[in-house]
Design an enzyme around this catalytic site. Sequence first.
Site, short mmCIF file in Angstrom:
data_model
loop_
_atom_site.label_atom_id
_atom_site.label_comp_id
_atom_site.label_asym_id
_atom_site.label_seq_id
_atom_site.Cartn_x
_atom_site.Cartn_y
_atom_site.Cartn_z
N ILE A 616 6.71 -5.50 7.93
CA ILE A 616 7.62 -6.14 7.00
C ILE A 616 7.57 -5.49 5.63
O ILE A 616 8.25 -5.92 4.70
CB ILE A 616 7.34 -7.65 6.85
CG1 ILE A 616 5.85 -7.90 6.58
CG2 ILE A 616 7.79 -8.41 8.07
CD1 ILE A 616 5.51 -9.35 6.28
N GLY A 617 6.77 -4.49 5.47
CA GLY A 617 6.74 -3.86 4.15
C GLY A 617 5.66 -2.82 4.08
O GLY A 617 4.93 -2.57 5.04
N ARG A 618 5.62 -2.21 2.93
CA ARG A 618 4.67 -1.15 2.73
C ARG A 618 4.30 -1.16 1.25
O ARG A 618 5.15 -1.26 0.39
CB ARG A 618 5.37 0.18 3.08
CG ARG A 618 4.45 1.30 3.09
CD ARG A 618 5.12 2.62 3.38
NE ARG A 618 4.02 3.52 3.57
CZ ARG A 618 3.70 4.06 4.72
NH1 ARG A 618 4.47 3.86 5.76
NH2 ARG A 618 2.64 4.82 4.81
N SER A 620 1.08 -0.11 -1.91
CA SER A 620 0.15 0.95 -2.28
C SER A 620 -1.04 0.95 -1.33
O SER A 620 -1.66 1.97 -1.08
CB SER A 620 -0.32 0.74 -3.70
OG SER A 620 -0.86 -0.56 -3.82
N TYR A 621 -1.35 -0.20 -0.82
CA TYR A 621 -2.53 -0.34 0.02
C TYR A 621 -2.30 0.15 1.45
O TYR A 621 -3.18 0.68 2.10
CB TYR A 621 -2.93 -1.81 0.03
CG TYR A 621 -4.22 -2.10 0.74
CD1 TYR A 621 -4.21 -2.75 1.98
CD2 TYR A 621 -5.45 -1.75 0.19
CE1 TYR A 621 -5.39 -3.02 2.63
CE2 TYR A 621 -6.63 -2.03 0.84
CZ TYR A 621 -6.61 -2.66 2.05
OH TYR A 621 -7.77 -2.94 2.70
N GLY A 622 -1.07 -0.01 1.91
CA GLY A 622 -0.78 0.39 3.27
C GLY A 622 0.35 -0.43 3.82
O GLY A 622 1.10 -1.07 3.07
N LYS A 638 -2.14 -6.95 5.85
CA LYS A 638 -2.08 -5.68 5.14
C LYS A 638 -3.10 -4.76 5.77
O LYS A 638 -4.30 -5.04 5.74
CB LYS A 638 -2.42 -5.87 3.67
CG LYS A 638 -1.40 -6.69 2.95
CD LYS A 638 -1.52 -6.54 1.47
CE LYS A 638 -0.39 -7.35 0.84
NZ LYS A 638 -0.26 -7.12 -0.58
N ASP A 734 -0.91 -4.87 -11.54
CA ASP A 734 0.29 -4.38 -10.87
C ASP A 734 1.32 -5.50 -10.72
O ASP A 734 1.83 -5.77 -9.63
CB ASP A 734 -0.08 -3.77 -9.50
CG ASP A 734 1.00 -2.82 -8.99
OD1 ASP A 734 1.87 -2.41 -9.80
OD2 ASP A 734 0.98 -2.48 -7.79
#
Length: 929
Positions: A616-618, A620-622, A638, A734
């Site tokens: 469902i997303g991406r 900075s962490y992965g 995540k 962030d």
Amino acid sequence: MMSSRTCGSVFLVTFCCLLLHSADSRTDPSEVNALREIKRSLVDPMGNLSNWKKGDPCKSNWTGIICFDSSHDDGHLHVRELQLMRLNLTGELAPEVGQLLLLEILNVMWNKLTGRIPLEIGRISSLKLLLLNGNQFAGSLPPELGNLGNLNRLQVDENNITGSVPPAFGNLRSIKHLHFNNNTISGEIPVELSKLPKLAHLILDNNNLTGTLPVELARLPSLTILQLDNNNFDGSEIPEAYGTFSRLVKLSLRNCGLQGSIPDLSRIENLSYLDLSWNNLTGTIPESKLSDNMTTIELSYNNLTGSIPQSFSELGSLQLLSLENNSLSGSVPAEMWENKSFENRKLQVDLRNNNFSDTTGNLITPDNVTLYLRGNPICKSASIPIVKQLFEDICGEKKQTSTNSSTPCSNVSCPYENVKVSPGICLCTAPLSIDYRLKSPSFFFFTPFIKNQFMEYITTSLQLETHQLAIDRLVDENKLRLRMYLKLIPKDKPKFNISEVIRIRDRFMSWSFGGNDFFGPYELLEFPLEGPYALTPKSGLSTVVWAMIVAGSIVAATAISVSVTLLYVRKRRENSHILTRKRFFRTIFREMEGVKKFSFVELSDATNGFDSSTMIGRGSYGKVYKGILPDKTEVAIKRGEETSLQSEKEFLNEIDLLSRLHHRNLVTLLGYSSDIGEQMLVYEYMPNGNVRDWLSANATDTLSFSMRSLVALGSAKGILYLHTEANPPVIHRDIKTSNILLDCQLHAKVADFGLSRLAPAFGDVEGEPAHVSTVVKGTPGYLDPEYFMTQQLTVKSDVYSFGVVLLELLTGMHPFFEGTHIIREVRMAHECGTVLSLADSRMGQCSSDKVKMLAELALWCCEDRPEMRPSMSKVVKDLESICQSVRETKMFSETTTLLCTKTSSSSSSVFSPLVLLPGSNLDSSFSKL
Ligand SMILES: *[C@@H]1O[C@H](CO)[C@@H](O)[C@H](O)[C@H]1NC(C)=O
Ligand SMILES: *[C@@H]1O[C@H](CO)[C@@H](O)[C@H](O)[C@H]1NC(C)=O
Ligand SMILES: *[C@@H]1O[C@H](CO)[C@@H](O)[C@H](O)[C@H]1NC(C)=O
Ligand SMILES: *[C@@H]1O[C@H](CO)[C@@H](O)[C@H](O)[C@H]1NC(C)=O
Ligand SMILES: *[C@@H]1O[C@H](CO)[C@@H](O)[C@H](O)[C@H]1NC(C)=O
Ligand SMILES: *[C@@H]1O[C@H](CO)[C@@H](O)[C@H](O)[C@H]1NC(C)=O
């Protein structure tokens, strides 16, 4: 660990032997006769023993009769256990019970048996557990019981026993637990008890004991708990020798009519709990430093004089110092709370009705510390701060400490039971509910920190995982005992299977994990097998199963209670300069407040093997996946990429930090996984995605102005919490619209603390925040220019980024667009008086005043110089007044107003009628009216 493994193998061996059960042997006729007599003298209104008629006791599964699984040398079968706990029995226990010569466990707890305890029990030399508590046995304790050389546990508490403790009990050479509390036992404590080499718990409170406290008890090499409250040792003194107990953890002599002074107890290495209140003790409190483990010092209602020992301020585990109603004087020692962390600790200092006249420092105590001074000269002097509320708190009436009742699980239909497994998480499952009581714990407040230790202790003892235990209905019984329901939760399925139920029940019934000195002995009040676990013999539980139920019980008899405390004591001795108690617990109790450790497989299963359709997303962490756990909970997972992987230690530190952050405007961390070199974080799933997507040009729905103000207010509150209430404070680093997520009711929650680092504490110079220097991280467009240039990070960097978020909400634009930056554009428009033209037209009609207020607030946040920007608390206040005035201008419907003003309340049920899912047109729901 060792004992549980041994247990497992004994269990297996027993089970195998069971298969060799010789088919033609019968129960020893004298035992059959004894059982018949026992039944005859009992009154059994519920017919629980109705199957004690036909066939052979050992072969026709008579209720509560457990036999050895093979015949003895004499060719007969023999009864090994009589388990008649809580069966509503009255009547008497027949003397023929003494004919069950190979009996190891006799358990008739929690019935209403009357008459005397049969002295014939003294013949059963194999007896290991004699559990008679919770009946109405009268008469005196038969001296014949002193012959029971194998007896490990003798529980006679809560009966109507009179007479004195027989000196013959000094022969119980295997006894570890003597529990005689709540009877009317009189006479002196026989010195003979001091000969018992294994005695760990001597619990005689609430009786009518008299005479002196035997000095000789101090010699007991294994004694950890001595509890004698509410007896009448009138005029007796506490022997000086009691300072030499080698293993003592708890000494409780409340209301015993004692005189004289308090002995020096500083040499008792593991002492945790001391209660000498309601006596007539005189003299001063010994100066020397007590054990670091001290949780409770309760010395109220005596005639103590002098001042509070300096050393009390060094006791880092202390929860209660109660000195109320003495004649103490001197200063109130503010060192007890000044410059100390109360993150994992609660402290109550009760000094009422003494002669304290001044203080060594600040009387304004930190959160988690309460101080009571009423009835001292200091409350009349000017040295107390003249803030009315503070004066009331310290010098007023003692407040009832409110037990914060957690919100129950909602009534979602569930074939089993909705069990609250952690704050905010309910599971539909069939728990095993065990009515359980700590009989003599060594703590005063059951703080979350201690609760975690306790949960670890119980689950380790039961060989379950920490998250398989929930604690329900805690009742603190006079601060003396702690009653609760332990709900054991099946793992990855709704129900335990029979063998697991049997294994768990067996461990409780056999006391095979009884020994933790800090938590003290437990009482099993009920282990009901009902509902989904209705498995009594009446309903067809086979002999095999009953035999299995108790297979482990043999272990109880031979059990060495390996306790967490003992383990830790040994560890501590070995590394005394390295490991403090707290650190040790910290390392072994990694799983903090409701954060669950998942296996890689569990998360892989939840995402269909990390199928791309579940992504469902991406960030900075992965990559971020949507997962569905076996209990149907939706979660966001995540999955760290190789480049973002931290060392295991860093990762666990991160989890430790995250697990302590709880706020309704922060996305909740539910768990983590660090299996097979993968690092994953499991968060609550936010069905309405992130705010950036709602603002994007091609979004099908959009948010009205009032909704946007609420989103701003919600996320501001989340950030404010991170800055001011999180302990230690956290700088997000962030903040951006794609990190603000909306739940099903469109409440904003701040996500992704992946970049968070502990915020610096404020520096000494007034108003000058200290800073942390670190490599610049964050997202272009939101980055504080000051931070970028100096690499000095402060909470004001978050304020800057949040200003950008406000501008995005207002305009719908991206931070960077057409070669310029949103801040520049809005600032120019504002200076030219045309800011309204930049407002997102999709918001529909809205008040120009509010739009201007929001724009001004945003620009203030985006000031170049950090010291010019407002604090988050100011931002929250302003946003609150924007939401407030939205109501006052009556631009929106009543329901919108409700939504706006109720945001700050903690109840979310108010919002239920307003659940909006993507697809419904928010504009029309909110702004057309
Ligand atoms: C155990 O008792 C139940 C009912 O009381 C009976 O149905 C069952 O057959 C018995 N089992 C054995 C092995 O006797
Ligand atoms: C004991 O009695 C109570 C009240 O009459 C009843 O609810 C309970 O089921 C009984 N328990 C047993 C094991 O008979
Ligand atoms: C036992 O003591 C309890 C409470 O003290 C009392 O209510 C009860 O009547 C007594 N029972 C007998 C059989 O003496
Ligand atoms: C024991 O006696 C005390 C004093 O009467 C009472 O407060 C307490 O509830 C009784 N029961 C237990 C289990 O402590
Ligand atoms: C306790 O003992 C005293 C005498 O030692 C006696 O007077 C009193 O009645 C006893 N109390 C009870 C409840 O038996
Ligand atoms: C303490 O001593 C006083 C007199 O010395 C006496 O009146 C009082 O009853 C005693 N209190 C207790 C709890 O023993």
